[in-house]
Design an enzyme around this catalytic site. Sequence first.
Site, PDB file in Angstrom:
ATOM      1  N   HIS B  38       0.659  -1.208   0.753  1.00  0.00           N
ATOM      2  CA  HIS B  38       0.050  -0.312  -0.371  1.00  0.00           C
ATOM      3  C   HIS B  38       0.906   1.260   0.209  1.00  0.00           C
ATOM      4  CE1 HIS B  38      -3.245   2.912   1.458  1.00  0.00           C
ATOM      5  NE2 HIS B  38      -3.673   1.856   0.463  1.00  0.00           N
ATOM      6  N   ILE B  44       1.894   4.852   1.790  1.00  0.00           N
ATOM      7  CA  ILE B  44       1.510   5.689   2.246  1.00  0.00           C
ATOM      8  C   ILE B  44       0.017   4.605   3.607  1.00  0.00           C
ATOM      9  CG2 ILE B  44       1.721   7.497   0.417  1.00  0.00           C
ATOM     10  CD1 ILE B  44      -1.834   6.312  -0.415  1.00  0.00           C
ATOM     11  N   GLY B  47      -5.840   4.369   5.193  1.00  0.00           N
ATOM     12  CA  GLY B  47      -6.393   4.586   5.415  1.00  0.00           C
ATOM     13  C   GLY B  47      -7.478   4.407   6.327  1.00  0.00           C
ATOM     14  N   VAL B  48      -7.779   3.108   6.404  1.00  0.00           N
ATOM     15  CA  VAL B  48      -7.951   2.310   7.635  1.00  0.00           C
ATOM     16  C   VAL B  48      -7.582   2.226   8.927  1.00  0.00           C
ATOM     17  CG1 VAL B  48      -9.588   0.796   5.735  1.00  0.00           C
ATOM     18  CG2 VAL B  48      -8.023  -0.160   6.846  1.00  0.00           C
ATOM     19  N   GLU B  52      -8.057   3.162  12.733  1.00  0.00           N
ATOM     20  CA  GLU B  52      -8.035   2.681  14.022  1.00  0.00           C
ATOM     21  C   GLU B  52      -6.936   2.602  14.719  1.00  0.00           C
ATOM     22  OE1 GLU B  52      -8.520  -0.675  14.757  1.00  0.00           O
ATOM     23  OE2 GLU B  52      -7.382  -0.777  15.925  1.00  0.00           O
TER      24      GLU B  52
END
Lengths: 93, 157
Positions: B38, B44, B47-48, B52
């Site tokens: 990713h 980067i 987003g998840v 978290e």
Amino acid sequence: MASTFDTVAGIISEICGIPRETITPTSHAIEDLGIDSLDFLDVAFAIDKAFAIKLPLEQWTQEVNEGQVPSDRYFVLQGLCDNIDQLVMAKAG
Amino acid sequence: MRLEYFELVDRIVELDPDAGSIAAACVLPERSPVFEGHFPGHPILPGVLMIEAMAQTGGWLVMARLRFERMAFLASVKEAKMRRFLVPGQKLRVEARLLHDGSGYAVATGRILAERMAVADAEMTFRVLPFPNAMLRASMLAAAARVAVPAELRPDA
């Protein structure tokens, strides 16, 4: 001033996407309206905010699960609204 | 941050459980298998994992308020926004603020800052439940010590 029922019915309608006209004082939040436990948390949060109270959900759930009281007392809307009114009155002293 | 172990909070630097606020300092690792996928050539933080990080920070706040008598489980996330990219090695400040302490649940806002710029924010709801077993509670108390939850808030300390 909106009644407790009108306020609660409006909250449920908006959060759960249930048509307002299908929500009545005799509706059971779970059995009739199909509100699941996660949506009920959002409903509880909105009720807590709207009435500046803290619904004792843990106590209610325990009482129902242990068979001490029927779920109608807390989860049929008229019963829920009666309990909200009592919590508001208790807070006001 | 040890992304592959889901340890996203490095160190709590501010914590006022009664006022309902917390801030954590975190550093993204230079290398992680997460960055290999990713994304290849453009690593980067997903987003998840930003969500978290905010959820774990909020969870520490909720548990500290309860002196670790209960566990906070993430139940819902609303209005999550990922505004900027986060890259390997970047230093972060992750904040959470309690909006409501309900019966069996809590609602908090989370925010990530990098170089004082807003990176991400969200509103989160937690179910607040008894620990399902002693192993998890012991593990969370050990983790609380690792992330520097003050000793007076930890019943084992």
